[in-house]
Design a protein around this motif. Structure first.
Motif, short mmCIF file in Angstrom:
data_model
loop_
_atom_site.label_atom_id
_atom_site.label_comp_id
_atom_site.label_asym_id
_atom_site.label_seq_id
_atom_site.Cartn_x
_atom_site.Cartn_y
_atom_site.Cartn_z
N ALA A 86 48.75 51.22 37.46
CA ALA A 86 49.98 50.55 37.02
C ALA A 86 50.77 50.15 36.74
CB ALA A 86 50.06 50.82 39.07
N GLY A 87 49.33 49.32 35.94
CA GLY A 87 50.18 48.04 34.98
C GLY A 87 49.88 46.49 36.20
N ALA A 88 48.88 47.02 37.09
CA ALA A 88 49.48 45.58 37.85
C ALA A 88 48.26 44.51 37.57
CB ALA A 88 49.17 46.20 39.61
N THR A 89 48.44 43.82 36.53
CA THR A 89 47.47 42.75 36.11
C THR A 89 47.11 41.83 37.18
OG1 THR A 89 49.44 42.34 35.08
CG2 THR A 89 47.87 43.35 33.51
N ALA A 90 48.20 41.39 37.90
CA ALA A 90 48.13 39.90 38.74
C ALA A 90 46.88 40.26 39.86
CB ALA A 90 49.51 40.08 39.54
N GLU A 91 46.25 41.60 40.12
CA GLU A 91 45.08 42.07 40.95
C GLU A 91 43.89 41.50 40.16
OE1 GLU A 91 46.31 41.67 43.59
OE2 GLU A 91 48.44 42.31 43.30
N LEU A 92 43.89 41.64 39.52
CA LEU A 92 42.91 41.91 38.35
C LEU A 92 41.92 40.53 38.91
CD1 LEU A 92 43.50 43.58 35.09
CD2 LEU A 92 42.38 44.14 36.83
N PRO A 93 40.52 39.94 38.49
CA PRO A 93 39.86 38.83 38.14
C PRO A 93 40.62 38.10 37.15
CG PRO A 93 38.26 40.78 37.95
CD PRO A 93 39.63 41.32 38.58
N LEU A 113 48.44 33.13 29.66
CA LEU A 113 49.47 33.37 30.66
C LEU A 113 48.67 33.61 31.19
CD1 LEU A 113 51.59 36.78 29.90
CD2 LEU A 113 51.93 34.51 30.23
N ALA A 114 47.16 33.62 31.55
CA ALA A 114 46.37 33.50 32.72
C ALA A 114 45.02 32.23 33.19
CB ALA A 114 44.93 34.36 32.57
N ASP A 115 45.93 31.12 32.04
CA ASP A 115 45.75 30.08 31.73
C ASP A 115 45.85 29.38 32.88
OD1 ASP A 115 44.68 30.38 29.68
OD2 ASP A 115 45.81 28.55 28.86
N PRO A 116 44.99 28.30 33.94
CA PRO A 116 45.38 27.35 35.41
C PRO A 116 46.44 27.29 34.85
CG PRO A 116 43.37 27.01 34.65
CD PRO A 116 43.73 27.84 33.59
N CYS A 117 47.24 26.53 35.85
CA CYS A 117 48.64 26.33 35.46
C CYS A 117 49.20 24.90 35.28
CB CYS A 117 49.92 27.20 36.69
SG CYS A 117 49.81 25.18 37.87
N PRO A 118 48.86 24.37 35.60
CA PRO A 118 48.85 22.67 35.03
C PRO A 118 48.44 22.61 33.36
CG PRO A 118 47.10 22.87 36.72
CD PRO A 118 47.41 23.95 36.44
N ASN A 122 55.98 37.69 36.46
CA ASN A 122 55.76 38.81 36.75
C ASN A 122 54.53 39.16 37.95
OD1 ASN A 122 53.98 41.57 35.10
ND2 ASN A 122 52.19 39.99 35.59
N ALA A 123 53.85 37.83 38.07
CA ALA A 123 53.72 38.65 39.44
C ALA A 123 53.91 39.15 40.58
CB ALA A 123 53.05 37.43 40.36
N TYR A 124 55.87 38.35 40.59
CA TYR A 124 56.78 38.89 41.37
C TYR A 124 56.75 40.06 41.59
CZ TYR A 124 61.09 38.97 43.47
OH TYR A 124 62.78 39.95 44.74
N GLU A 125 57.24 40.76 40.31
CA GLU A 125 57.44 42.04 39.93
C GLU A 125 56.82 42.52 40.11
OE1 GLU A 125 60.02 44.98 37.91
OE2 GLU A 125 58.11 44.35 37.76
N GLU A 126 55.46 43.05 39.81
CA GLU A 126 54.63 43.71 40.68
C GLU A 126 54.32 43.96 41.97
OE1 GLU A 126 50.98 42.28 38.36
OE2 GLU A 126 51.63 42.96 36.65
N LYS A 127 53.95 42.61 42.57
CA LYS A 127 53.98 42.47 44.35
C LYS A 127 55.30 43.61 45.15
CE LYS A 127 51.72 38.53 44.52
NZ LYS A 127 50.09 38.68 44.97
N ALA A 128 56.38 43.19 44.39
CA ALA A 128 57.59 43.34 45.11
C ALA A 128 57.97 45.01 45.02
CB ALA A 128 58.42 42.64 45.08
N ARG A 129 58.22 45.70 43.62
CA ARG A 129 58.30 46.91 43.59
C ARG A 129 57.87 47.99 44.04
NH1 ARG A 129 55.30 47.10 37.91
NH2 ARG A 129 53.69 46.83 39.50
N ASP A 172 47.37 29.04 41.10
CA ASP A 172 48.15 30.02 40.51
C ASP A 172 49.76 29.86 39.74
OD1 ASP A 172 45.27 30.83 40.18
OD2 ASP A 172 46.11 32.97 41.80
N TYR A 173 50.14 29.92 40.88
CA TYR A 173 51.47 29.90 40.29
C TYR A 173 51.98 28.02 40.76
CZ TYR A 173 50.21 34.74 41.21
OH TYR A 173 49.87 35.78 40.87
N ALA A 174 53.21 28.17 39.60
CA ALA A 174 53.34 25.96 39.20
C ALA A 174 54.53 26.34 41.08
CB ALA A 174 53.81 26.30 38.15
#
Lengths: 418, 437
Positions: free
Chosen positions: A310-317, A348-353, A366-373, A394-396
């Protein structure tokens, strides 16, 4: 792309005030001119024709910036016209308003016929030209500026700078009351635009007024030529920007068509990211980079052998996410978009600071869109809650906060792509 | 350019001597009142050239030079160009020679323009701001400036790069006349305002719109280049994924363009058809790579999946409005005249014209280029094959047009530089039977 605010009741107060004052000024000038008659008809006609031509060649730019530089410059120079070939002129504020209004209306007829919005544009034009004329004409007609020499040129410039500031303020106020976007960044973008094309318009207005004072009406056709060229290249620039944006959006659809991501995902992330970026006060140029990066954030998946479920990259390691991000950056680099876009996609996948702001925004959205979809009616709220909890790593936090603001403004619905 | 021919060096030296001769009268007869005007204009020109070079604007600050030519005596006007031309960065070596060349060329051109302007009584018309009569001497001066500049340029091109002289010069002249004329108008306005009671401040204002105009123009070119790079990248992605010979898309674009020209279509439509050819297989991005590169015959299911690519492609490009009828070509380029094609099985005139063009171009390139599953066939054989299928599969009109165009211009598919130098090792690939026959 813009979000449609869900509360569309009465128009905001600010908008009403601007439109009413413009209407009052317009009515006053028309009545006054009808009462007194026109002074120096030849000059009025020449400037009127120029304003009309400028308006006819106007187009609605993608970003709503000054799209009729010729019309604006001609109107401003009429407001600041003191002499014609060495002879003083006698037209006052009311005549300036009436001529500019009539010419602008005439030039807007094709635009009105095609159903484009012209009301804001006309209100802005009448008010700014009125402002410039009020600053200049009464004092000039009293003979205050006689014999000022070079000081006179500087005076015109000063009046025009004030007018440009006033115009930027007006434009930002109109945009703010129409879209509810924060006023500060809107004003900053308007001022930045004023530095570019706005300064050209002001300088041309001043030079036209001075040149007509020295050589008479011959200066008008000679001077409109460079500005007409600018207008043409501006128009082509806007056209090529539009097609470029469309091409990028199509490129982004490649992952959807290949079945790596669900339909419309990239477009939704891009629209929502733009809203969040605007809420966080990014400039127009930064917003463009953000939008492109958001559109292409999944493009690295094209290089994968097997699609992510499902293209859900936010759940990947994280390691896997970083690998996809780097692949994506490599693809984006080849496509010839500005290098900043590739940098955002890569990180995109670096630590957010350590991330640039744009990367933080795309990641969170992106994470919101994948989770809420697919989560049903309560999905958006739950997804937002999950992002808040994950905020530490993960998220600022400021991005999640802004996302919550944007979503509550839009009543937790998907933004409608404009 | 490392080895500049001796003849070119001598030529530059001659022009530099001429330039010095132009500047010489300054020592004898300079009027002290005009020095500050020269200094101001020279500083302005130098600053403008610096900014233009740093921001990569197209064009130079000719309005300042021409304003000088309209305002000052010939030697003084020529002096205005010197500091800016010597300081501004040059591209390529030898640096010193190039700087000297640019400065002397401008000095000679400005001197000639100022001379012509003065001889026609232009300076009085500027002072009296006598319009429209001021336009005639100014026009003559601009023409002289352009002539001298391009003549000197043509000379150096002929000597150092052995470009045939007359043709090179005519091209240079025609290309630079219009921009220099616009610059001349701005220069004239500067000169008139400079001599007016409002003074040099008003004259400087003239430059601002010109700068913005250049900036917009530069932006436009940058953005357009970026856009074309993006489309190329898209196409290359398809070519790599597909495993065909690289450049198939570009060649189909070229063949489509030839057919469109031969049919006598308008230039915009020819351009759109080129894009249609280039992008016709873009939908293959959506087909699994495994299927595209499968060795051996395809099962009916697999063939069905591959036959979805026109619809995928249309889905991708339908949002790009400038492509126009090219979008229909992407969707329908596998339709056949007898109605046995896909995706919709359209017949004859139901198939959009653009799609009929691209179908012929696609088949032609498929036959004339080497594929992993078939050798390249000679052009004449391919054309005969197309003629055999005309009427049932292809539109005879398009086939005849292609045959005529190939007959007239030959078939020399352009291989772009990056494709030539990175010739890829082609992976073993079974093509798509049925896709091209």
């Amino acid at each position: 792309m813009s979000a449609a605010p869900c509360t569309t009741g009465t128009p905001p107060l600010l908008l009403t005030v601007v439109h009413t004052s413009a209407a009052l000024l317009a009515a006053g000038s028309l009545l006054g001119t009808l009462w007194h008659g026109l002074d120096e008809r030849g000059i009025a006609l020449a400037f009127g024709v120029l304003v009309t031509v400028g308006e006819l060649t106007r187009w609605t730019g993608a970003e709503g910036r000054e799209a009729a530089p010729l019309g604006a410059a001609a109107a401003l120079s009429y407001a600041l016209l003191g002499e014609d070939g060495g002879h003083p002129t006698h037209h006052g504020v009311l005549q300036v308003g009436a001529v500019v209004l009539a010419a602008s209306l005439l030039g807007s007829v094709p635009h009105i016929a095609r159903g484009r919005p012209v009301l804001d544009h006309l209100a802005r034009r009448v008010l700014t030209v009125g402002f410039a004329a009020v600053c200049f004409q009464p004092l000039y007609n009293q003979g205050t500026f006689q014999g000022w020499g070079p000081g006179y040129a500087l005076l015109l410039l000063a009046v025009l700078v004030l007018t440009a500031l006033c115009d930027a303020l007006l434009a930002a106020a109109l945009a703010h009351s129409r879209t509810r976007w924060p006023f500060g960044p809107l004003l900053r973008d308007e001022l930045r635009a004023t530095l570019g094309i706005g300064s050209a318009v002001c300088a041309t207005g001043a030079v036209m007024a001075l040149a007509v004072a020295v050589v008479g009406l011959w200066a008008l056709p000679l001077f409109s030529l460079p500005l007409l060229l600018t207008q043409m290249s501006l128009r082509r620039y806007a056209a090529v920007r539009t097609t470029y944006r469309q091409t990028i959006a199509s490129l982004a659809r490649a992952t959807e068509i290949a079945g790596y991501t669900p339909a419309g995902h990239a477009r939704r992330v891009a629209a929502l990211s733009r809203e969040v970026g605007r809420d966080l006060g990014l400039s127009e140029a930064e917003l463009t980079v953000l939008e492109y990066a958001a559109l292409m954030h999944d493009i690295g998946q094209l290089s994968l052998v097997d699609p992510v479920p499902a293209g859900a990259t936010a759940e990947l390691p994280v390691e896997e996410q970083r690998r996809i991000a780097l692949l994506g950056g490599a693809v984006v680099r080849q496509t010839g978009v500005p290098p900043q876009v590739a940098m955002v996609v890569e990180r995109l996948a670096d630590p957010c600071p350590e991330q640039p702001v744009a990367a933080r925004i795309v990641r969170a959205v992106n994470a919101y869109e994948e989770k809420a979809r697919d989560a049903g009616p309560g999905g958006p709220l739950k997804a937002l809650e999950e992002l808040r909890l994950g905020t530490a790593g993960d998220y600022a936090p400021e991005v999640v906060g802004s996302l919550a603001r944007v979503l509550s403004r839009d009543c937790l619905t998907w933004p409608v792509a404009g | 350019m490392e080895a500049t021919p001796a003849r070119a060096r001598v030529y530059v030296a001659c022009v530099a001597l001429c330039a010095l001769a132009c500047l010489l009268p300054l020592l004898a007869t300079a009027t002290p009142t005009s020095w500050w005007a020269v200094a101001l204009l020279a500083a302005l020109y130098a600053a403008g050239e610096q900014i233009a070079a740093r921001r990569r604007f197209v064009g130079t600050f000719y309005p300042v030079l021409l304003a000088g030519a309209f305002l000052l005596s010939p030697p003084a006007a020529a002096l205005v160009a010197v500091p800016g031309a010597l300081i501004a960065p040059v591209g390529g070596r030898p640096r010193l020679l190039r700087r000297v060349w640019r400065a002397s060329q401008l000095v000679v051109a400005v001197w000639a323009a100022a001379r012509v302007h003065g001889a026609l009584g232009g300076r009085d018309t500027v002072v009296a701001s006598d319009f429209p009569y001021a336009l005639a001497p100014a026009g003559a001066a601009v023409l002289t400036f352009c002539l001298v500049l391009t003549a000197l340029d043509g000379g150096i091109l002929k000597l150092s790069e052995r470009v045939p002289g007359r043709r090179a010069w005519r091209g240079l002249f025609l290309r630079s006349l219009a921009p220099i004329a616009v610059h001349g108008l701005a220069g004239l306005m500067m000169a008139v305002l400079w001599r007016s009671p409002y003074g040099s401040v008003a004259a400087l204002l003239v430059l601002l719109p010109m700068c913005v105009s250049w900036w917009v123009f530069a932006q436009y070119h940058r953005e357009r280049a970026a856009h074309q790079a993006t489309i190329r990248a898209l196409v290359q992605a398809v070519d790599i994924k597909d495993g065909y010979t690289r450049g198939h898309s570009e060649r189909v674009g070229q063949a489509s363009m030839m057919i469109a020209r031969e049919l006598g279509l308008a230039d915009e439509r020819v351009e759109v058809l080129r894009f249609a050819g280039i992008l016709h297989d873009v939908g293959k991005l959506g087909v699994p790579t495994r299927l595209l590169r499968k060795n051996g015959p395809l099962t009916p299911e697999e063939r069905q999946v591959i036959e979805l690519h026109p619809e995928y492609g249309h889905e991708m490009v339908r949002g790009i409005s400038f492509l126009g009828e090219a979008r229909a070509a992407v969707l329908h380029h596998h339709e056949r005249l007898d109605g046995t094609g896909y995706p919709y099985g359209l017949m004859g005139g139901q198939i959009p014209e653009s799609a009929r063009v691209v179908a012929v171009a696609d088949a032609f390139d498929a036959m004339t280029s080497t594929r992993s599953y078939s050798r390249a066939r000679p052009v004449s054989v391919a054309l005969r094959e197309l003629e055999k299928c005309a009427g049932s599969q292809f539109d005879p009109r398009m086939v005849t047009a292609l045959a005529r165009a190939v007959d007239r211009y030959g078939w020399h598919p352009a291989v772009t530089a990056d494709e030539a130098c990175t010739a890829p090792a082609r992976p073993p690939a079974a093509g798509v039977p049925g896709a091209h026959r």
